[in-house]
Design a protein around this motif. Structure first.
Motif, short mmCIF file in Angstrom:
data_model
loop_
_atom_site.label_atom_id
_atom_site.label_comp_id
_atom_site.label_asym_id
_atom_site.label_seq_id
_atom_site.Cartn_x
_atom_site.Cartn_y
_atom_site.Cartn_z
N PRO A 255 0.84 -1.20 0.00
CA PRO A 255 0.00 0.00 0.00
C PRO A 255 0.87 1.25 0.00
CG PRO A 255 0.02 -0.97 2.19
CD PRO A 255 0.76 -1.92 1.30
N LEU A 256 0.40 2.27 -0.71
CA LEU A 256 1.19 3.48 -0.83
C LEU A 256 0.24 4.68 -0.77
CD1 LEU A 256 4.10 4.49 -1.31
CD2 LEU A 256 3.56 4.57 -3.76
N ASN A 257 0.59 5.68 0.07
CA ASN A 257 -0.22 6.89 0.20
C ASN A 257 0.10 7.83 -0.96
OD1 ASN A 257 -1.41 6.09 2.61
ND2 ASN A 257 0.31 6.86 3.83
N LEU A 258 -0.89 8.06 -1.80
CA LEU A 258 -0.75 8.93 -2.96
C LEU A 258 -1.68 10.13 -2.81
CD1 LEU A 258 -0.70 6.20 -5.75
CD2 LEU A 258 1.26 7.35 -4.72
N THR B 207 -4.07 10.91 -4.48
CA THR B 207 -5.46 10.49 -4.76
C THR B 207 -5.99 9.54 -3.71
OG1 THR B 207 -4.61 8.69 -6.14
CG2 THR B 207 -5.14 10.77 -7.24
N GLY B 208 -5.18 9.21 -2.69
CA GLY B 208 -5.62 8.28 -1.66
C GLY B 208 -4.67 7.10 -1.57
N THR B 209 -4.96 6.18 -0.70
CA THR B 209 -4.13 5.00 -0.51
C THR B 209 -4.41 4.00 -1.62
OG1 THR B 209 -4.15 5.33 1.88
CG2 THR B 209 -3.52 3.15 1.08
N GLN B 210 -3.37 3.55 -2.30
CA GLN B 210 -3.48 2.59 -3.39
C GLN B 210 -2.54 1.42 -3.11
OE1 GLN B 210 -5.57 2.79 -5.92
NE2 GLN B 210 -6.36 4.85 -5.44
N ARG B 211 -2.98 0.26 -3.50
CA ARG B 211 -2.14 -0.93 -3.40
C ARG B 211 -1.47 -1.14 -4.76
NH1 ARG B 211 -2.88 -4.51 0.70
NH2 ARG B 211 -2.42 -6.26 -0.66
N THR C 43 -7.80 0.03 -3.78
CA THR C 43 -8.06 -0.27 -2.37
C THR C 43 -9.56 -0.41 -2.14
OG1 THR C 43 -6.11 1.00 -1.75
CG2 THR C 43 -7.72 0.57 0.00
#
Length: 243
Positions: free
Chosen positions: A23-26, A28-32, A114
């Motif tokens: 998971p990565l905080n971008l 645009t929001g948290t994306q896996r 996510t």
């Protein structure tokens, strides 16, 4: 379109060697994101929706040891097959060097959306409504009224009447019982009535008679009402005389 900004992503040697979903905080929001196998310094391009993200891979810790080289072919079999194996290994090494010789080489990464959590709305507790029981008082039948008394009032003592019983030897008025009319010749005749005052209970009325030795008040009631009352002035008989 503005150039994409690089984001450093630190992986362990094992994650960089085998690839990882992380998971990565971008913005645009948290994306896996699914990161393919990469080395320290590789630049991974990832597309999230319409946005392109550049990930600069940094491998932490000691590097993964290189694979153990294959043992040399036995003597007598270093013919065409041995040459082919050596050429194949050399080709693999060359292709890896070419693919990663430039620090700006790119590797494609895929992103996994996510999942959004599902919440159940809170319903406040409503206590049950209490209805008090209805109290009905019991019904009692009224007690029957006592029958009216028809007993006639006793006749008052006449002057000269003798009485028995015993009156207290005291100047303070006290309640007495058992005083009845008897014959003056009876052995239990103790007092003689010398004067009476009807319609009063004031025994001081006998103070006007100097012969008075005892005062006796009598009252007759019926159903709470006074029917008649008398004050009697007495003298003692025999041993009860105070003369």
């Amino acid at each position: 379109m503005s150039p994409s900004q690089e984001i450093e992503l630190t992986l362990t040697p094992a994650q960089a060697s085998a690839g990882v979903v992380i998971p990565l905080n971008l913005p645009t929001g948290t994306q896996r994101l699914r990161i393919p196998p990469a080395r320290n310094g590789d630049l991974v391009r990832a597309r999230v929706g319409d946005t392109e993200v550049l990930l600069r891979i940094r491998v932490s810790g000691p590097p993964t040891p290189p694979p153990t080289p294959a043992p040399p072919a036995p003597s007598g079999k270093s013919g065409a097959l041995g040459c082919l194996v050596a050429l194949a290994v050399a080709a693999v090494v060359i292709s890896l060097v070419v693919a990663n010789s430039d620090d700006d080489s790119t590797t494609t990464a895929s992103s996994s959306p996510t999942a959004s959590p599902t919440y159940t709305p809170y319903t406040p507790y409503t206590p049950p409504t209490y209805t008090p029981p209805t109290y009905t008082p019991p019904t009692y039948d009224a007690a029957p009224a006592p029958a009216p008394t028809t007993e006639a009032a006793p006749s008052p003592f006449q002057t000269g009447t003798c009485l028995n019983g015993q009156l207290p030897d005291s100047t303070t008025a006290q309640t007495v019982y058992g005083v009845k009319e008897v014959s003056c010749s009876a052995t239990d005749a103790h007092y003689r009535v010398i004067q009476r005052f009807p319609g009063t209970s004031d025994m001081s009325r006998c103070d006007a008679n100097p012969r008075t030795e005892y005062g006796f008040s009598y009252q007759y009631t019926l159903n709470g009402s006074v029917i008649n009352q008398y004050v009697y002035c007495l003298v003692g008989i025999g041993s009860y005389s105070r003369a």
